[in-house]
Design an enzyme around this catalytic site. Structure first.
Site, PDB file in Angstrom:
ATOM      1  N   GLN A 227       3.488  10.083   0.436  1.00 14.93           N
ATOM      2  CA  GLN A 227       4.547   9.615   0.633  1.00 14.93           C
ATOM      3  C   GLN A 227       5.525   9.809  -0.122  1.00 14.93           C
ATOM      4  O   GLN A 227       6.797   9.126   0.237  1.00 14.93           O
ATOM      5  CB  GLN A 227       4.424   7.889   1.361  1.00 14.93           C
ATOM      6  CG  GLN A 227       3.453   7.311   2.789  1.00 14.93           C
ATOM      7  CD  GLN A 227       3.424   5.494   2.583  1.00 14.93           C
ATOM      8  OE1 GLN A 227       2.746   5.806   2.179  1.00 14.93           O
ATOM      9  NE2 GLN A 227       4.362   5.596   3.650  1.00 14.93           N
TER      10      GLN A 227
ATOM     11  N   CYS B  75       5.736   0.050   7.402  1.00 17.31           N
ATOM     12  CA  CYS B  75       5.542   1.242   6.792  1.00 17.31           C
ATOM     13  C   CYS B  75       6.439   1.311   5.793  1.00 17.31           C
ATOM     14  O   CYS B  75       7.788   1.800   6.180  1.00 17.31           O
ATOM     15  CB  CYS B  75       5.298   2.877   7.507  1.00 17.31           C
ATOM     16  SG  CYS B  75       4.290   3.959   6.632  1.00 17.31           S
ATOM     17  N   LEU B  76       6.328   1.620   4.021  1.00 17.24           N
ATOM     18  CA  LEU B  76       7.654   2.301   3.735  1.00 17.24           C
ATOM     19  C   LEU B  76       8.483   4.022   4.438  1.00 17.24           C
ATOM     20  O   LEU B  76       9.179   3.932   4.234  1.00 17.24           O
ATOM     21  CB  LEU B  76       6.979   2.401   2.375  1.00 17.24           C
ATOM     22  CG  LEU B  76       6.412   1.294   1.307  1.00 17.24           C
ATOM     23  CD1 LEU B  76       5.664   1.304   0.469  1.00 17.24           C
ATOM     24  CD2 LEU B  76       7.910   0.328   1.752  1.00 17.24           C
TER      25      LEU B  76
ATOM     26  N   GLY C 197       0.550  -1.201  -0.162  1.00 16.09           N
ATOM     27  CA  GLY C 197      -0.322   0.543  -0.097  1.00 16.09           C
ATOM     28  C   GLY C 197       0.507   1.059   0.263  1.00 16.09           C
ATOM     29  O   GLY C 197       2.306   1.080   0.047  1.00 16.09           O
TER      30      GLY C 197
ATOM     31  N   GLU D 296      -3.620   2.737   5.418  1.00 19.53           N
ATOM     32  CA  GLU D 296      -3.294   3.565   4.210  1.00 19.53           C
ATOM     33  C   GLU D 296      -4.087   5.582   4.190  1.00 19.53           C
ATOM     34  O   GLU D 296      -3.492   6.631   4.415  1.00 19.53           O
ATOM     35  CB  GLU D 296      -3.746   3.644   2.635  1.00 19.53           C
ATOM     36  CG  GLU D 296      -3.230   2.682   2.269  1.00 19.53           C
ATOM     37  CD  GLU D 296      -1.451   2.177   2.515  1.00 19.53           C
ATOM     38  OE1 GLU D 296      -0.996   3.486   2.568  1.00 19.53           O
ATOM     39  OE2 GLU D 296      -0.580   1.085   2.890  1.00 19.53           O
TER      40      GLU D 296
ATOM     41  N   HIS E 192      -2.810   8.036   6.692  1.00 21.17           N
ATOM     42  CA  HIS E 192      -1.269   8.584   5.724  1.00 21.17           C
ATOM     43  C   HIS E 192      -2.065   9.981   5.709  1.00 21.17           C
ATOM     44  O   HIS E 192      -1.122  11.063   5.455  1.00 21.17           O
ATOM     45  CB  HIS E 192      -0.626   8.230   4.775  1.00 21.17           C
ATOM     46  CG  HIS E 192      -0.008   7.169   5.161  1.00 21.17           C
ATOM     47  ND1 HIS E 192       1.038   7.158   6.019  1.00 21.17           N
ATOM     48  CD2 HIS E 192       0.282   5.871   4.746  1.00 21.17           C
ATOM     49  CE1 HIS E 192       2.222   6.230   6.217  1.00 21.17           C
ATOM     50  NE2 HIS E 192       1.154   5.558   6.026  1.00 21.17           N
TER      51      HIS E 192
END
Ligand code: NI
Length: 186
Positions: A52, A106-107, A47, A149, A152
């Site tokens: 991001q 989380c990236l 996701g 998501e 964010h």
């Protein structure tokens, strides 16, 4: 298409409220979604939210790999996973008060994991890039990814949702403990 740079925790773009998309069918939104999908695949993750990639708009992309479940899923549910979805201007409505904890990554917090409580049953709505309305009921893993998501878009990273920060740390170190940690990168 392009692989975009991913903002890490602390960058102001991750802390602000993202703006609604005026026209989900605009070519620049389609391009953004294509770039987000390529960036997510490159990372790799399941996701990604537009903030991001330094774009403060209410756009997320996600999928659930086949066989992937989380608390709230019936055993054997979603054997084929959830196909790649782009969701614009999403709204989430919990369909029950039941919450469950599971590991998340989380990236924007590379290498880290934590136990995060989420609603196990939600309804989400939004639009796709063709301007069609989306309304989907989701449970378990599917519901978890969407909640992560959409957080964010409101400037929330998963540590803000955690109730026990003793479960927050570097996955590589925490895997040295007794319980293997399964996470997903979003
Ligand atoms: Ni994330």
């Amino acid at each position: 298409m392009a692989v975009l740079k991913i903002a890490r925790m602390g960058h102001p773009v991750l802390a602000r409220i993202a703006d609604p998309v005026a026209d989900p069918t605009a070519p620049e939104i389609r391009r953004l979604v294509e770039d987000m999908i390529e960036t997510m695949a490159d990372a790799p993750g399941i996701g990604l939210a537009a903030p991001q990639v330094h774009v403060p708009l209410r756009v997320v992309v996600f999928f659930v790999p086949a066989g992937r479940t989380a608390p709230g899923d019936e055993p054997g549910s979603l054997p084929e996973g959830v196909p790649l979805t782009a969701l614009i201007n999403p709204i989430i409505q919990p369909l029950s008060d039941v919450m469950a904890e599971d590991w998340e990554g989380c990236l924007s917090l590379p290498g880290m994991v934590g136990l995060v409580p989420r609603h196990t049953h939600i309804l989400y709505r939004g639009m796709n890039t063709r301007g069609e309305a989306i309304a989907v009921e989701a449970q378990g893993m599917h519901a978890r990814v969407v909640q992560h998501e959409c957080d964010h878009l409101d400037g929330l990273l998963y540590p803000r949702r955690m109730t026990d920060l003793s479960t927050f740390g570097y996955k590589e170190e925490m895997d040295k403990g007794d319980t293997p940690i399964r996470e997903f990168d979003e």
